[in-house]
Design a protein around this motif. Structure first.
Motif, PDB file in Angstrom:
ATOM      1  N   SER A 240       4.145   5.791   2.098  1.00 35.20           N
ATOM      2  CA  SER A 240       3.537   7.044   2.538  1.00 35.20           C
ATOM      3  C   SER A 240       3.208   7.958   1.362  1.00 35.20           C
ATOM      4  O   SER A 240       3.931   7.997   0.357  1.00 35.20           O
ATOM      5  CB  SER A 240       4.477   7.775   3.503  1.00 35.20           C
ATOM      6  OG  SER A 240       4.506   7.145   4.753  1.00 35.20           O
ATOM      7  N   LEU A 241       2.128   8.701   1.521  1.00 32.16           N
ATOM      8  CA  LEU A 241       1.689   9.594   0.450  1.00 32.16           C
ATOM      9  C   LEU A 241       2.793  10.533  -0.010  1.00 32.16           C
ATOM     10  O   LEU A 241       2.978  10.756  -1.212  1.00 32.16           O
ATOM     11  CB  LEU A 241       0.486  10.418   0.924  1.00 32.16           C
ATOM     12  CG  LEU A 241      -0.899   9.782   0.827  1.00 32.16           C
ATOM     13  CD1 LEU A 241      -1.940  10.740   1.389  1.00 32.16           C
ATOM     14  CD2 LEU A 241      -1.236   9.411  -0.605  1.00 32.16           C
ATOM     15  N   TYR A 242       3.522  11.092   0.932  1.00 33.69           N
ATOM     16  CA  TYR A 242       4.528  12.078   0.529  1.00 33.69           C
ATOM     17  C   TYR A 242       5.608  11.453  -0.335  1.00 33.69           C
ATOM     18  O   TYR A 242       6.185  12.119  -1.208  1.00 33.69           O
ATOM     19  CB  TYR A 242       5.158  12.740   1.768  1.00 33.69           C
ATOM     20  CG  TYR A 242       6.378  12.048   2.310  1.00 33.69           C
ATOM     21  CD1 TYR A 242       7.649  12.405   1.865  1.00 33.69           C
ATOM     22  CD2 TYR A 242       6.277  11.026   3.257  1.00 33.69           C
ATOM     23  CE1 TYR A 242       8.783  11.776   2.359  1.00 33.69           C
ATOM     24  CE2 TYR A 242       7.400  10.397   3.753  1.00 33.69           C
ATOM     25  CZ  TYR A 242       8.641  10.772   3.299  1.00 33.69           C
ATOM     26  OH  TYR A 242       9.760  10.136   3.773  1.00 33.69           O
TER      27      TYR A 242
ATOM     28  N   GLU B 184       1.070   6.975  -9.681  1.00 31.95           N
ATOM     29  CA  GLU B 184       0.068   5.938  -9.455  1.00 31.95           C
ATOM     30  C   GLU B 184       0.688   4.557  -9.311  1.00 31.95           C
ATOM     31  O   GLU B 184       0.196   3.717  -8.563  1.00 31.95           O
ATOM     32  CB  GLU B 184      -0.954   5.952 -10.597  1.00 31.95           C
ATOM     33  CG  GLU B 184      -1.750   7.249 -10.719  1.00 31.95           C
ATOM     34  CD  GLU B 184      -2.527   7.576  -9.455  1.00 31.95           C
ATOM     35  OE1 GLU B 184      -2.957   6.632  -8.767  1.00 31.95           O
ATOM     36  OE2 GLU B 184      -2.689   8.772  -9.143  1.00 31.95           O
ATOM     37  N   GLU B 185       1.776   4.307 -10.021  1.00 32.78           N
ATOM     38  CA  GLU B 185       2.375   2.974  -9.981  1.00 32.78           C
ATOM     39  C   GLU B 185       2.943   2.628  -8.610  1.00 32.78           C
ATOM     40  O   GLU B 185       3.149   1.445  -8.295  1.00 32.78           O
ATOM     41  CB  GLU B 185       3.478   2.846 -11.038  1.00 32.78           C
ATOM     42  CG  GLU B 185       4.704   3.705 -10.815  1.00 32.78           C
ATOM     43  CD  GLU B 185       4.596   5.106 -11.387  1.00 32.78           C
ATOM     44  OE1 GLU B 185       5.640   5.753 -11.573  1.00 32.78           O
ATOM     45  OE2 GLU B 185       3.459   5.553 -11.648  1.00 32.78           O
ATOM     46  N   LEU B 186       3.166   3.632  -7.762  1.00 33.14           N
ATOM     47  CA  LEU B 186       3.700   3.373  -6.435  1.00 33.14           C
ATOM     48  C   LEU B 186       2.606   3.123  -5.407  1.00 33.14           C
ATOM     49  O   LEU B 186       2.890   2.821  -4.252  1.00 33.14           O
ATOM     50  CB  LEU B 186       4.576   4.541  -5.975  1.00 33.14           C
ATOM     51  CG  LEU B 186       5.765   4.893  -6.867  1.00 33.14           C
ATOM     52  CD1 LEU B 186       6.621   5.974  -6.213  1.00 33.14           C
ATOM     53  CD2 LEU B 186       6.612   3.660  -7.167  1.00 33.14           C
ATOM     54  N   GLY B 187       1.364   3.227  -5.829  1.00 35.15           N
ATOM     55  CA  GLY B 187       0.261   3.007  -4.908  1.00 35.15           C
ATOM     56  C   GLY B 187      -0.229   1.583  -4.873  1.00 35.15           C
ATOM     57  O   GLY B 187      -1.071   1.236  -4.038  1.00 35.15           O
ATOM     58  N   ALA B 188       0.258   0.732  -5.765  1.00 40.69           N
ATOM     59  CA  ALA B 188      -0.227  -0.649  -5.821  1.00 40.69           C
ATOM     60  C   ALA B 188       0.916  -1.609  -6.148  1.00 40.69           C
ATOM     61  O   ALA B 188       0.775  -2.502  -6.974  1.00 40.69           O
ATOM     62  CB  ALA B 188      -1.347  -0.773  -6.856  1.00 40.69           C
ATOM     63  N   LEU B 189       2.039  -1.433  -5.481  1.00 39.83           N
ATOM     64  CA  LEU B 189       3.188  -2.289  -5.735  1.00 39.83           C
ATOM     65  C   LEU B 189       3.051  -3.601  -4.983  1.00 39.83           C
ATOM     66  O   LEU B 189       2.770  -3.622  -3.784  1.00 39.83           O
ATOM     67  CB  LEU B 189       4.470  -1.592  -5.274  1.00 39.83           C
ATOM     68  CG  LEU B 189       5.057  -0.515  -6.192  1.00 39.83           C
ATOM     69  CD1 LEU B 189       6.230   0.153  -5.490  1.00 39.83           C
ATOM     70  CD2 LEU B 189       5.502  -1.107  -7.515  1.00 39.83           C
ATOM     71  N   ASP B 190       3.273  -4.701  -5.673  1.00 40.06           N
ATOM     72  CA  ASP B 190       3.270  -5.993  -5.013  1.00 40.06           C
ATOM     73  C   ASP B 190       4.561  -6.163  -4.214  1.00 40.06           C
ATOM     74  O   ASP B 190       5.640  -5.762  -4.656  1.00 40.06           O
ATOM     75  CB  ASP B 190       3.172  -7.120  -6.047  1.00 40.06           C
ATOM     76  CG  ASP B 190       1.828  -7.155  -6.745  1.00 40.06           C
ATOM     77  OD1 ASP B 190       0.841  -6.720  -6.127  1.00 40.06           O
ATOM     78  OD2 ASP B 190       1.777  -7.600  -7.906  1.00 40.06           O
TER      79      ASP B 190
ATOM     80  N   SER C 265      -4.423  14.246  -0.405  1.00 38.66           N
ATOM     81  CA  SER C 265      -4.931  13.415  -1.497  1.00 38.66           C
ATOM     82  C   SER C 265      -6.388  13.067  -1.245  1.00 38.66           C
ATOM     83  O   SER C 265      -6.839  12.999  -0.092  1.00 38.66           O
ATOM     84  CB  SER C 265      -4.099  12.135  -1.613  1.00 38.66           C
ATOM     85  OG  SER C 265      -4.682  11.227  -2.519  1.00 38.66           O
ATOM     86  N   GLU C 266      -7.116  12.831  -2.313  1.00 38.08           N
ATOM     87  CA  GLU C 266      -8.511  12.417  -2.168  1.00 38.08           C
ATOM     88  C   GLU C 266      -8.627  10.941  -1.811  1.00 38.08           C
ATOM     89  O   GLU C 266      -9.678  10.487  -1.369  1.00 38.08           O
ATOM     90  CB  GLU C 266      -9.268  12.698  -3.467  1.00 38.08           C
ATOM     91  CG  GLU C 266      -9.399  14.193  -3.772  1.00 38.08           C
ATOM     92  CD  GLU C 266     -10.126  14.440  -5.085  1.00 38.08           C
ATOM     93  OE1 GLU C 266     -10.339  13.465  -5.835  1.00 38.08           O
ATOM     94  OE2 GLU C 266     -10.491  15.603  -5.341  1.00 38.08           O
ATOM     95  N   GLU C 267      -7.559  10.177  -1.989  1.00 36.68           N
ATOM     96  CA  GLU C 267      -7.615   8.750  -1.677  1.00 36.68           C
ATOM     97  C   GLU C 267      -7.333   8.509  -0.204  1.00 36.68           C
ATOM     98  O   GLU C 267      -6.747   9.342   0.488  1.00 36.68           O
ATOM     99  CB  GLU C 267      -6.626   7.964  -2.528  1.00 36.68           C
ATOM    100  CG  GLU C 267      -5.169   8.174  -2.184  1.00 36.68           C
ATOM    101  CD  GLU C 267      -4.249   7.253  -2.981  1.00 36.68           C
ATOM    102  OE1 GLU C 267      -3.629   6.384  -2.350  1.00 36.68           O
ATOM    103  OE2 GLU C 267      -4.167   7.410  -4.218  1.00 36.68           O
ATOM    104  N   ASP C 268      -7.760   7.350   0.284  1.00 37.12           N
ATOM    105  CA  ASP C 268      -7.517   6.963   1.665  1.00 37.12           C
ATOM    106  C   ASP C 268      -6.157   6.279   1.742  1.00 37.12           C
ATOM    107  O   ASP C 268      -5.994   5.176   1.225  1.00 37.12           O
ATOM    108  CB  ASP C 268      -8.615   6.002   2.141  1.00 37.12           C
ATOM    109  CG  ASP C 268      -8.378   5.501   3.563  1.00 37.12           C
ATOM    110  OD1 ASP C 268      -7.449   5.990   4.218  1.00 37.12           O
ATOM    111  OD2 ASP C 268      -9.143   4.616   3.995  1.00 37.12           O
ATOM    112  N   PRO C 269      -5.165   6.899   2.382  1.00 37.20           N
ATOM    113  CA  PRO C 269      -3.823   6.300   2.404  1.00 37.20           C
ATOM    114  C   PRO C 269      -3.749   5.023   3.233  1.00 37.20           C
ATOM    115  O   PRO C 269      -2.757   4.297   3.159  1.00 37.20           O
ATOM    116  CB  PRO C 269      -2.956   7.398   3.012  1.00 37.20           C
ATOM    117  CG  PRO C 269      -3.895   8.219   3.822  1.00 37.20           C
ATOM    118  CD  PRO C 269      -5.207   8.184   3.096  1.00 37.20           C
ATOM    119  N   LEU C 270      -4.789   4.749   4.026  1.00 34.04           N
ATOM    120  CA  LEU C 270      -4.783   3.552   4.864  1.00 34.04           C
ATOM    121  C   LEU C 270      -5.462   2.354   4.206  1.00 34.04           C
ATOM    122  O   LEU C 270      -5.415   1.243   4.749  1.00 34.04           O
ATOM    123  CB  LEU C 270      -5.455   3.844   6.211  1.00 34.04           C
ATOM    124  CG  LEU C 270      -4.876   5.019   7.010  1.00 34.04           C
ATOM    125  CD1 LEU C 270      -5.532   5.107   8.382  1.00 34.04           C
ATOM    126  CD2 LEU C 270      -3.366   4.907   7.133  1.00 34.04           C
ATOM    127  N   ALA C 271      -6.065   2.551   3.035  1.00 38.09           N
ATOM    128  CA  ALA C 271      -6.781   1.460   2.382  1.00 38.09           C
ATOM    129  C   ALA C 271      -5.861   0.299   2.028  1.00 38.09           C
ATOM    130  O   ALA C 271      -6.245  -0.872   2.107  1.00 38.09           O
ATOM    131  CB  ALA C 271      -7.492   1.972   1.124  1.00 38.09           C
TER     132      ALA C 271
END
Length: 378
Positions: A98-100, A266-272, A81-87
């Motif tokens: 995890s990205l996968y 995308e919705e799984l990248g910013a879950l509260d 991915s182009e995004e930083d998975p650790l951000a």
């Protein structure tokens, strides 16, 4: 069709199906695997993954799994991915997944594509074939190194000079005799980034992983309560851990994944964390439909979420832990006690007598005892 021509056709079909790389190993290409696997198992580093010890001989030698195999086609599909998975680790109110696992389940995507490649191999070569995607006693990473896809790095994950640490692997066993590729050499050098970043010290030595301390194992495979000493290191990682993969220097050569069916949700990248803590089973299944997360189940993921809440340093999230003190799952109840005790210990102590007296699970009672002990120490 000659072996060379058949191999070229197989590689071409693999590319058409979205695989980033496809290469060949012989069936006897990993003679050192049995001893290495046995040593890992004897050290207990597999944790509760009892299936790793089952069918040991077949796992270590492809010919024991299927006597007719002569060649192994190893294929890799990128999920870079182009995004930083650790951000997300810097945002403690959010869940790190995890990205996968934020993509469609790779088993579902890859297996059909493997069948397409295997079908061509069978049709043009008249060979028998069997396909595997992480669900059979197949040592994908040693075979992938033997075929030249990459090498097993110090974090034990396959590393590719072209695709970094971001490859899903699949295997095709075939009775066809195909020209093998040269194995890949180790290019880790003196780098220790993957070892140094591990929050729970899961690497007793380079190239050795103790799964019992690995966050990916603890949050996904481990079905029971997570040891108290390991919980703080988990941070806000609620499903898997990308740390050791993400810091690999070889990732700089990896382009973003091209397979559209593996596009990030995308919705799984910013879950509260609050959202995850409030999920019932139906809500969990809806949110994670089609992803690897769904297979782990609601209780474990909410268990992990409560650990993240306890690590957040945000007392405002304590209400979500308190709401789960009477959850049906003891996994959830235990971590609700722990999280509440971390965030608002005085509130946890005030609730301890009533809740502990009604508790039937020994581990949950132990968590309440810790809260009570903190009161005595205070």
């Amino acid at each position: 069709m000659s072996g060379d021509a058949l191999k070229q056709a197989v590689v071409a079909r693999a590319r058409q199906e979205g695989f980033a790389i496809a290469r060949i190993a012989t069936a006897d290409a990993i003679p050192e695997a049995p001893a290495r696997l046995q040593a890992w198992l004897e050290a207990g580093h597999h944790g509760e993954m009892g299936w790793m010890a089952e069918r040991l001989a077949e796992r270590a030698d492809p010919r024991r799994l299927w006597s007719e195999v002569r060649s192994v086609v190893m294929l890799g599909m990128s999920y870079a991915s182009e995004e930083d998975p650790l951000a997300v680790l810097a945002r403690p109110e959010q869940a790190a997944i995890s990205l996968y696992a934020r993509r469609r389940d790779y088993h579902d995507v890859i297996k059909g594509k493997l069948k397409s490649v295997a079908g061509l191999l069978a049709a043009r070569g008249g060979a028998d074939v069997k396909v595997f995607v992480d669900t059979a006693p197949v040592m994908e990473k040693p075979l992938a190194q033997a075929a030249g896809l990459g090498w097993q790095g110090k974090h034990t994950v396959l590393v590719s000079r072209e695709h970094g640490s971001w490859l899903f692997l699949g295997a095709i066993y075939t009775s066809a005799l195909l020209p093998p590729d040269a194995p890949e050499q180790d290019h880790c050098g003196s780098c220790r980034r993957c070892l140094a970043i591990c929050p729970t010290d899961a690497f007793p030595a380079p190239y050795r992983l103790d799964a019992r301390r690995c966050i990916a194992y603890l949050t996904i495979e481990h079905a029971g309560h997570i040891d108290a000493e390991l919980r703080p290191g988990i941070g806000n990682r609620v499903f898997g851990c990308d740390d050791c993969l993400a810091v690999c220097p070889w990732n700089k050569f990896a382009g973003a994944a091209q397979e559209t069916r593996l596009a990030l949700k995308e919705e799984l990248g910013a879950l509260d964390l609050a959202t995850l803590a409030g999920l019932d089973d139906a809500g969990f299944r809806t949110l994670f439909a089609g992803t690897p997360v769904k297979r782990t189940g609601r209780d474990r993921v909410v268990r992990n979420t409560l650990i993240a809440i306890g690590n957040s340093g945000r007392p405002a999230l304590a209400q979500h832990a308190e709401a789960l003190l009477r959850d049906a799952s003891p996994l959830v109840r235990a971590m609700a006690v722990w999280a509440l005790g971390r965030l608002v210990p005085e509130r946890a102590r005030s609730l301890a007598p009533a809740h502990r007296g009604l508790e039937s699970d020994a581990q949950v009672r132990q968590e309440w005892d810790v809260v009570t002990e903190l009161e005595r120490v205070a």
